[in-house]
Design an enzyme around this catalytic site. Sequence first.
Site, PDB file in Angstrom:
ATOM      1  N   HIS A 313       0.537  -1.204   0.184  1.00 19.30           N
ATOM      2  CA  HIS A 313      -0.275  -0.143   0.056  1.00 19.30           C
ATOM      3  C   HIS A 313       0.727   1.446  -0.058  1.00 19.30           C
ATOM      4  O   HIS A 313       1.529   0.882   0.512  1.00 19.30           O
ATOM      5  CB  HIS A 313      -0.813   0.101   0.747  1.00 19.30           C
ATOM      6  CG  HIS A 313      -2.358   0.296   1.386  1.00 19.30           C
ATOM      7  ND1 HIS A 313      -1.627   2.188   1.064  1.00 19.30           N
ATOM      8  CD2 HIS A 313      -3.692   0.754   0.266  1.00 19.30           C
ATOM      9  CE1 HIS A 313      -3.393   3.322   0.986  1.00 19.30           C
ATOM     10  NE2 HIS A 313      -3.761   2.010   0.651  1.00 19.30           N
ATOM     11  N   ASP A 370      -7.881  -5.226   0.172  1.00 14.23           N
ATOM     12  CA  ASP A 370      -8.455  -5.936  -0.788  1.00 14.23           C
ATOM     13  C   ASP A 370      -8.079  -7.375  -0.910  1.00 14.23           C
ATOM     14  O   ASP A 370      -8.420  -8.783  -1.885  1.00 14.23           O
ATOM     15  CB  ASP A 370      -7.686  -5.642  -2.445  1.00 14.23           C
ATOM     16  CG  ASP A 370      -8.783  -4.440  -2.294  1.00 14.23           C
ATOM     17  OD1 ASP A 370      -7.671  -3.880  -3.467  1.00 14.23           O
ATOM     18  OD2 ASP A 370      -9.225  -3.751  -2.548  1.00 14.23           O
TER      19      ASP A 370
HETATM   20  C1  SDX Z   1      -6.030  -0.089  -2.790  1.00 20.45           C
HETATM   21  O1  SDX Z   1      -4.663   4.242  -2.072  1.00 20.45           O
HETATM   22  C2  SDX Z   1      -5.233   3.985  -1.502  1.00 20.45           C
HETATM   23  O2  SDX Z   1      -5.499   4.332  -0.409  1.00 20.45           O
HETATM   24  C3  SDX Z   1      -5.725   2.826  -2.190  1.00 20.45           C
HETATM   25  C4  SDX Z   1      -6.783   2.042  -1.294  1.00 20.45           C
HETATM   26  C5  SDX Z   1      -8.591   2.600  -1.411  1.00 20.45           C
HETATM   27  O3  SDX Z   1      -8.832   2.657  -0.290  1.00 20.45           O
HETATM   28  O4  SDX Z   1      -8.363   3.380  -1.623  1.00 20.45           O
HETATM   29  O5  SDX Z   1      -6.955   1.682  -0.195  1.00 20.45           O
HETATM   30  C6  SDX Z   1      -7.050   0.190  -2.160  1.00 20.45           C
HETATM   31  O6  SDX Z   1      -6.009   0.068  -3.985  1.00 20.45           O
HETATM   32  C7  SDX Z   1      -5.396  -0.652  -2.137  1.00 20.45           C
HETATM   33  C8  SDX Z   1      -4.045  -1.748  -2.867  1.00 20.45           C
HETATM   34  C9  SDX Z   1      -4.249  -3.208  -3.681  1.00 20.45           C
HETATM   35  N1  SDX Z   1      -3.750  -3.440  -5.238  1.00 20.45           N
HETATM   36  C10 SDX Z   1      -3.455  -4.532  -4.779  1.00 20.45           C
HETATM   37  O7  SDX Z   1      -2.920  -5.262  -3.428  1.00 20.45           O
HETATM   38  C11 SDX Z   1      -2.158  -4.683  -6.376  1.00 20.45           C
HETATM   39  C12 SDX Z   1      -0.666  -5.079  -5.880  1.00 20.45           C
HETATM   40  N2  SDX Z   1      -0.012  -3.606  -4.872  1.00 20.45           N
HETATM   41  C13 SDX Z   1       0.705  -3.438  -5.756  1.00 20.45           C
HETATM   42  O8  SDX Z   1       0.832  -2.966  -6.975  1.00 20.45           O
HETATM   43  C14 SDX Z   1       1.424  -1.583  -5.208  1.00 20.45           C
HETATM   44  O9  SDX Z   1       1.657  -1.976  -3.338  1.00 20.45           O
HETATM   45  C15 SDX Z   1       0.464  -0.437  -4.947  1.00 20.45           C
HETATM   46  C16 SDX Z   1      -0.087   0.548  -6.570  1.00 20.45           C
HETATM   47  C17 SDX Z   1      -0.496  -0.851  -4.037  1.00 20.45           C
HETATM   48  C18 SDX Z   1       1.083   0.633  -3.872  1.00 20.45           C
HETATM   49  O10 SDX Z   1       2.248   0.968  -4.583  1.00 20.45           O
HETATM   50  P1  SDX Z   1       3.441   2.070  -4.581  1.00 20.45           P
HETATM   51  O11 SDX Z   1       3.274   2.352  -3.436  1.00 20.45           O
HETATM   52  O12 SDX Z   1       3.861   2.314  -6.400  1.00 20.45           O
HETATM   53  O13 SDX Z   1       4.623   1.034  -4.484  1.00 20.45           O
HETATM   54  P2  SDX Z   1       5.874   0.871  -5.515  1.00 20.45           P
HETATM   55  O14 SDX Z   1       4.821   0.703  -6.290  1.00 20.45           O
HETATM   56  O15 SDX Z   1       6.023   1.800  -5.918  1.00 20.45           O
HETATM   57  O16 SDX Z   1       6.583  -0.242  -4.936  1.00 20.45           O
HETATM   58  C19 SDX Z   1       7.145   0.154  -3.608  1.00 20.45           C
HETATM   59  C20 SDX Z   1       8.081  -1.839  -3.093  1.00 20.45           C
HETATM   60  C21 SDX Z   1       8.753  -1.660  -5.146  1.00 20.45           C
HETATM   61  O17 SDX Z   1      10.041  -2.701  -5.280  1.00 20.45           O
HETATM   62  P3  SDX Z   1      10.921  -1.629  -5.811  1.00 20.45           P
HETATM   63  O18 SDX Z   1      11.251  -1.029  -6.799  1.00 20.45           O
HETATM   64  O19 SDX Z   1      11.353  -0.691  -4.457  1.00 20.45           O
HETATM   65  O20 SDX Z   1      12.189  -2.682  -5.458  1.00 20.45           O
HETATM   66  O21 SDX Z   1       7.415  -2.772  -3.346  1.00 20.45           O
HETATM   67  C22 SDX Z   1       7.476  -3.268  -4.636  1.00 20.45           C
HETATM   68  C23 SDX Z   1       7.950  -2.271  -5.105  1.00 20.45           C
HETATM   69  O22 SDX Z   1       7.862  -3.732  -6.165  1.00 20.45           O
HETATM   70  N3  SDX Z   1       6.120  -4.255  -4.503  1.00 20.45           N
HETATM   71  C24 SDX Z   1       5.414  -5.321  -4.746  1.00 20.45           C
HETATM   72  C25 SDX Z   1       4.371  -5.312  -3.931  1.00 20.45           C
HETATM   73  N4  SDX Z   1       3.913  -4.154  -4.442  1.00 20.45           N
HETATM   74  C26 SDX Z   1       5.218  -3.349  -4.091  1.00 20.45           C
HETATM   75  N5  SDX Z   1       6.444  -6.213  -4.816  1.00 20.45           N
HETATM   76  C27 SDX Z   1       5.491  -7.455  -5.164  1.00 20.45           C
HETATM   77  N6  SDX Z   1       4.184  -7.699  -4.857  1.00 20.45           N
HETATM   78  C28 SDX Z   1       3.540  -6.448  -4.499  1.00 20.45           C
HETATM   79  N7  SDX Z   1       2.173  -6.517  -4.235  1.00 20.45           N
END
Ligand code: SDX
Length: 435
Positions: A313, A370
Amino acid sequence: MTKDTVTIRNNATDKETEFSLLRGSVGTPAVDIGSLNKELGVFTFDPGFMSTASCKSAITYIDGEKGILLYRGYPIEQLAKNSSFVEVAYLLMNGELPSEVELLSFTDEINQHSMIHESLRIFFNGFHYDAHPMAMMVGVMGSLSAFYHSELDMSDPEHRRISAMRMVAKMPTIAAASHRHSVGWPFVYPRQDLEYCENFMNMMFSLPGQKYIDKNNYIDPIAVKALNLLFILHADHEQNASTSTVRLASSTGANPYACVAAGISALWGPAHGGANEAVLSMLAEIGTVDRIPKFIAKAKDKNDPFRLMGFGHRVYKNFDPRATITRETCYEVLEKFPSDDPLFELAIALEEYALKDDYFIEKKLYPNVDFYSGIIYKALKIPEDMFTVMFVIARTAGWVSHWLEMMSEPGQRIGRPRQIYTGYKNRDYSSIDNR
Ligand code: SDX
């Protein structure tokens, strides 16, 4: 230089300026950089808005480090335990919890607006039966702007209030209609004698000509309680991607129904509200506990686009309080609606495995709202392609609350970000010699 300013120096021009530090009632202060370009000739660059506050708001507050979520100052745990979705919608839209009389009047008005125009109902006929319900939600919600446009005076607070009520009231009807169209069943109209979540379940699942049984037999109170809880947990969440979309679209003065349709579009993405549907697909792909290490390795592999859906998140860096509450609710719902599908056991094992893995610990990746919600929806027989539609129903309360808040503030300006240009500097059209 005072404690309530930040000094920024442009070393390229040796010029420096003090900017005000804005503090809310709680949370991280923000530098007011509106005059940065004028003062120092530079922009800020923050593509994912990692450190950018887009507005002031009094609706919801999140403390990502402490796992705190407040709706108008009330902790989500208290609302989840004691409130209903309709009462929370009132709270988000009006700023205060309703009195008994106010809640009754609000509930009646929601029921009165729950019908959709018969012409709108016909819009569904344009969709193939296999259209994704979210595609229907985007299309039909956008079409609602055709029914409420010419006489809509957005400078009139009462016009804005009624528009917000209509959207909260009609979203379950449109959602259930999307499902009924996709399964080829006739639509079921909303009833005036059913509670919001009961009405939705009735519109979703009641069969033509079915002898109507007393609602406590026909729509299980555990299901209604679980639905109310999930809708409360999903109702609002500060300036998430879909709410920011609604705010940006609304900043142009566009029709609010069209702006909420834009929010539905943004929510559909698997990185946002589409994750709940993606979690179920992921769990199905993993299949068994012994395959968890393989998928954890995929999630950690930079060359593999696979991500652990329902994990991570932007704001929560310890735990998502909504995931904690949803996990607990899974036990209650699955006890009442047992399933031979080992999804929940698999999800629990996956969470335990990931939370012991250095990669997830170091990157502070925890289950988000989720991760478990889909398990409950599945136990309630909600089809997987309807999971994000469920999120839409709930988040409509948040979207319209932010719309009401921003439209009531004086001096609203159109949202218009700048950029860093990386294209050609200057080319001469006549210089193209191979024409
Ligand atoms: C919702 O914003 C909100 O409040 C949203 C929400 C709401 O109520 O409105 O809470 C609802 O959208 C919840 C999130 C649902 N999405 C997912 O579950 C999809 C999987 N999660 C990711 O795609 C990700 O964690 C996000 C999109 C939720 C957050 O993305 P960020 O903040 O941009 O984080 P990032 O992509 O920059 O990740 C930081 C690091 C990265 O690695 P590095 O580049 O630093 O090496 O963490 C890794 C990412 O690769 N990472 C993950 C991961 N999520 C982040 N690695 C593996 N699996 C994951 N799920």
